[in-house]
Scaffold this motif. Structure first.
Motif, PDB file in Angstrom:
ATOM      1  N   LEU A 145       0.715  -1.364  -0.037  1.00 17.45           N
ATOM      2  CA  LEU A 145      -0.018  -0.011  -0.026  1.00 17.45           C
ATOM      3  C   LEU A 145       1.084   1.240   0.100  1.00 17.45           C
ATOM      4  N   THR A 146       1.399   1.578  -1.092  1.00 15.58           N
ATOM      5  CA  THR A 146       2.411   2.503  -1.226  1.00 15.58           C
ATOM      6  C   THR A 146       1.510   4.023  -1.361  1.00 15.58           C
ATOM      7  N   VAL A 147       0.420   4.059  -1.439  1.00 14.10           N
ATOM      8  CA  VAL A 147      -0.233   5.030  -1.698  1.00 14.10           C
ATOM      9  C   VAL A 147      -0.995   5.395  -0.237  1.00 14.10           C
ATOM     10  N   LEU A 148      -0.838   4.729   0.910  1.00 12.69           N
ATOM     11  CA  LEU A 148      -1.376   4.829   2.115  1.00 12.69           C
ATOM     12  C   LEU A 148      -0.186   4.856   2.984  1.00 12.69           C
ATOM     13  N   PHE A 149      -0.030   6.232   3.511  1.00  6.30           N
ATOM     14  CA  PHE A 149       1.155   6.483   4.447  1.00  6.30           C
ATOM     15  C   PHE A 149       0.641   6.737   6.066  1.00  6.30           C
ATOM     16  N   THR A 150      -0.517   6.688   6.252  1.00 12.49           N
ATOM     17  CA  THR A 150      -0.990   6.974   7.768  1.00 12.49           C
ATOM     18  C   THR A 150      -1.965   6.094   8.298  1.00 12.49           C
ATOM     19  N   THR A 151      -2.096   5.754   9.455  1.00 11.33           N
ATOM     20  CA  THR A 151      -3.312   4.699   9.944  1.00 11.33           C
ATOM     21  C   THR A 151      -3.948   5.424  10.932  1.00 11.33           C
ATOM     22  N   LEU A 195     -13.718   7.131  -1.307  1.00  7.55           N
ATOM     23  CA  LEU A 195     -13.242   6.205  -0.026  1.00  7.55           C
ATOM     24  C   LEU A 195     -14.013   4.963   0.196  1.00  7.55           C
ATOM     25  N   PRO A 196     -15.087   4.693  -0.360  1.00  6.65           N
ATOM     26  CA  PRO A 196     -15.618   3.432  -0.262  1.00  6.65           C
ATOM     27  C   PRO A 196     -14.800   2.248  -1.421  1.00  6.65           C
ATOM     28  N   LYS A 197     -14.408   2.858  -2.477  1.00  7.60           N
ATOM     29  CA  LYS A 197     -13.624   1.867  -3.296  1.00  7.60           C
ATOM     30  C   LYS A 197     -12.265   1.517  -2.736  1.00  7.60           C
ATOM     31  N   ILE A 198     -11.599   2.533  -1.986  1.00  6.59           N
ATOM     32  CA  ILE A 198     -10.432   2.108  -1.469  1.00  6.59           C
ATOM     33  C   ILE A 198     -10.669   1.237   0.058  1.00  6.59           C
ATOM     34  N   HIS A 199     -11.783   1.316   0.632  1.00  7.79           N
ATOM     35  CA  HIS A 199     -12.230   0.447   1.659  1.00  7.79           C
ATOM     36  C   HIS A 199     -12.345  -0.937   1.208  1.00  7.79           C
ATOM     37  N   ARG A 200     -12.959  -0.858  -0.079  1.00  8.67           N
ATOM     38  CA  ARG A 200     -13.308  -2.480  -0.612  1.00  8.67           C
ATOM     39  C   ARG A 200     -11.995  -3.017  -0.843  1.00  8.67           C
ATOM     40  N   LEU A 201     -11.046  -2.066  -1.560  1.00 15.00           N
ATOM     41  CA  LEU A 201      -9.704  -2.800  -2.136  1.00 15.00           C
ATOM     42  C   LEU A 201      -8.744  -3.124  -0.823  1.00 15.00           C
ATOM     43  N   ILE A 202      -8.766  -2.397   0.120  1.00 16.56           N
ATOM     44  CA  ILE A 202      -8.075  -2.729   1.349  1.00 16.56           C
ATOM     45  C   ILE A 202      -8.842  -4.214   1.796  1.00 16.56           C
ATOM     46  N   SER A 203     -10.050  -4.419   1.910  1.00 13.85           N
ATOM     47  CA  SER A 203     -10.737  -5.787   2.441  1.00 13.85           C
ATOM     48  C   SER A 203     -10.233  -6.867   1.427  1.00 13.85           C
ATOM     49  N   GLU A 204     -10.318  -6.595   0.063  1.00 13.80           N
ATOM     50  CA  GLU A 204      -9.817  -7.592  -0.743  1.00 13.80           C
ATOM     51  C   GLU A 204      -8.217  -7.875  -0.541  1.00 13.80           C
ATOM     52  N   ILE A 262       0.570  -9.474  -7.160  1.00 14.97           N
ATOM     53  CA  ILE A 262       1.133  -8.373  -7.029  1.00 14.97           C
ATOM     54  C   ILE A 262       1.242  -7.080  -7.958  1.00 14.97           C
ATOM     55  N   LYS A 263       1.392  -7.757  -9.041  1.00 15.64           N
ATOM     56  CA  LYS A 263       1.203  -6.754 -10.065  1.00 15.64           C
ATOM     57  C   LYS A 263      -0.305  -6.047 -10.350  1.00 15.64           C
ATOM     58  N   SER A 264      -1.397  -6.877 -10.145  1.00 19.79           N
ATOM     59  CA  SER A 264      -2.698  -6.408 -10.182  1.00 19.79           C
ATOM     60  C   SER A 264      -2.928  -5.422  -9.134  1.00 19.79           C
ATOM     61  N   TYR A 265      -2.473  -5.723  -7.928  1.00 18.70           N
ATOM     62  CA  TYR A 265      -2.776  -4.729  -6.815  1.00 18.70           C
ATOM     63  C   TYR A 265      -2.023  -3.236  -7.196  1.00 18.70           C
ATOM     64  N   HIS A 266      -0.844  -3.388  -7.648  1.00 17.50           N
ATOM     65  CA  HIS A 266       0.080  -2.224  -8.223  1.00 17.50           C
ATOM     66  C   HIS A 266      -0.843  -1.268  -8.945  1.00 17.50           C
ATOM     67  N   PHE A 267      -1.862  -1.900 -10.074  1.00 17.19           N
ATOM     68  CA  PHE A 267      -2.159  -1.267 -10.986  1.00 17.19           C
ATOM     69  C   PHE A 267      -3.661  -0.942 -10.458  1.00 17.19           C
ATOM     70  N   LYS A 268      -4.307  -1.634  -9.380  1.00 17.36           N
ATOM     71  CA  LYS A 268      -5.700  -1.292  -8.847  1.00 17.36           C
ATOM     72  C   LYS A 268      -5.517  -0.175  -8.038  1.00 17.36           C
ATOM     73  N   PHE A 269      -4.342  -0.066  -7.105  1.00 18.88           N
ATOM     74  CA  PHE A 269      -4.090   1.056  -6.571  1.00 18.88           C
ATOM     75  C   PHE A 269      -3.904   2.392  -7.351  1.00 18.88           C
ATOM     76  N   THR A 270      -3.056   2.039  -8.349  1.00 18.17           N
ATOM     77  CA  THR A 270      -2.713   3.122  -9.172  1.00 18.17           C
ATOM     78  C   THR A 270      -3.989   3.904  -9.682  1.00 18.17           C
ATOM     79  N   ALA A 271      -4.952   2.781 -10.222  1.00 15.72           N
ATOM     80  CA  ALA A 271      -6.131   3.341 -10.799  1.00 15.72           C
ATOM     81  C   ALA A 271      -7.221   4.012  -9.796  1.00 15.72           C
ATOM     82  N   VAL A 272      -7.047   3.692  -8.638  1.00 17.34           N
ATOM     83  CA  VAL A 272      -7.748   4.357  -7.525  1.00 17.34           C
ATOM     84  C   VAL A 272      -7.486   5.977  -7.060  1.00 17.34           C
ATOM     85  N   GLY A 273      -5.894   6.062  -7.313  1.00 14.98           N
ATOM     86  CA  GLY A 273      -5.466   7.054  -7.183  1.00 14.98           C
ATOM     87  C   GLY A 273      -5.640   7.743  -8.405  1.00 14.98           C
ATOM     88  N   GLN A 274      -5.919   7.481  -9.527  1.00 19.96           N
ATOM     89  CA  GLN A 274      -6.281   8.203 -10.930  1.00 19.96           C
ATOM     90  C   GLN A 274      -7.608   8.784 -10.738  1.00 19.96           C
TER      91      GLN A 274
END
Length: 271
Positions: free
Chosen positions: A3-9, A58-67, A81-93
């Motif tokens: 989760l390189t797009v998430l820096f805080t908890t 935010l609901p999209k990110i929540h679902r992706l973390i659950s996945e 690993i590759k899939s999650y990289h592009f999924k989180f990139t897409a969420v950022g976009q």
């Protein structure tokens, strides 16, 4: 780690998210000096975009973390690993897309002096990083990058083994090797940005801004696509090996942080 797009908890995330209407204008002010009318318009549009982001993204990110948490029950494959990289990139976009109209309106309102100030700040930031890096030997760059990666990894995993530190040093080496390509991407972005800003009155400005921002977030550039794909595949392989090396305690630590993050994001969604 992924989760390189998430820096805080935890509450830090909630505090940060709920004060974005302060921090975003604060950081924008470092790039351009807006007049009072521009500031008011930007802040009004930003408030609306933040509410839209809370509801839609935010609901999209929540679902992706659950996945991700479900998949982490077993060691991740290279393709995962590759899939999650592009999924989180897409969420950022997709998140960025919410804010494009707000920034488009602000950028279109800039006069020539403000436009030059904005461009100069981006150019100076790129040059500052280049100057800092050019002073270091290859070995120093790898060591510095490896320590940075290890610090981030320890935040997510709690501790690292000698083998895991070695894997992160390997990744640091790949990143240093790619440094000329990375700077090439930044320079292409700067050229594209200046060309875009010279056409701020164009009816296509907002759409072109979206394309430029999306490419920046994905670190994409057609001119070096093969080099970037090669690097990403090496990175995915290191991350796969790192994931397979995790102990039960490290996995428990990671899952605990992800659970806290997911729960706190749920609170943000319903606030």
């Amino acid at each position: 780690m992924i989760l390189t797009v998430l820096f805080t908890t935890g509450c830090v995330l909630r505090l940060g998210y709920n004060t974005l209407n302060f921090w975003i204008p604060y950081y924008v002010s470092d790039y351009v000096s807006l007049n009072s009318a521009q500031e008011r318009a930007f802040e009004t549009n930003l408030d609306l975009a933040l509410e839209q982001h809370r509801v839609k993204e935010l609901p999209k990110i929540h679902r992706l973390i659950s996945e991700l948490q479900a998949d982490l029950e077993k060691p991740l494959t290279f393709q995962q690993i590759k899939s999650y990289h592009f999924k989180f990139t897409a969420v950022g976009q997709e998140s960025a897309t919410i804010f494009i109209p707000t920034f488009s309106a602000m950028l279109r309102s800039l006069n020539a002096s403000q436009r030059n100030q904005f461009n100069k700040k981006i150019e100076d930031d790129i040059e500052k990083v280049r100057q800092e890096r050019v002073k270091l030997t290859t070995e120093q760059k790898i060591k510095k990058r490896s320590l940075d990666l290890q610090a981030k990894a320890k935040d997510w995993l709690g501790s690292l083994t000698t083998k895991q530190r070695g894997l992160l040093t390997e990744l640091a080496g790949y990143q240093v090797e790619m440094e000329p390509t990375f700077f090439s991407v930044r320079q292409h972005f700067l050229s594209d940005w200046k060309a875009l800003m010279s056409q701020q009155r164009s009816t296509q400005f907002q759409q072109q801004l979206k394309i430029t921002v999306h490419q920046l977030l994905a670190f994409e550039n057609p001119k070096v696509e093969k080099e970037l794909t090669f690097y990403l595949n090496r990175r995915f392989d290191v991350m796969r090996r790192l994931n397979h090396s995790l102990s039960d305690n490290q996995l428990e630590h990671l899952q605990g942080l992800l659970t806290d993050l997911r729960k706190d994001m749920a609170k943000l969604i319903h606030e």
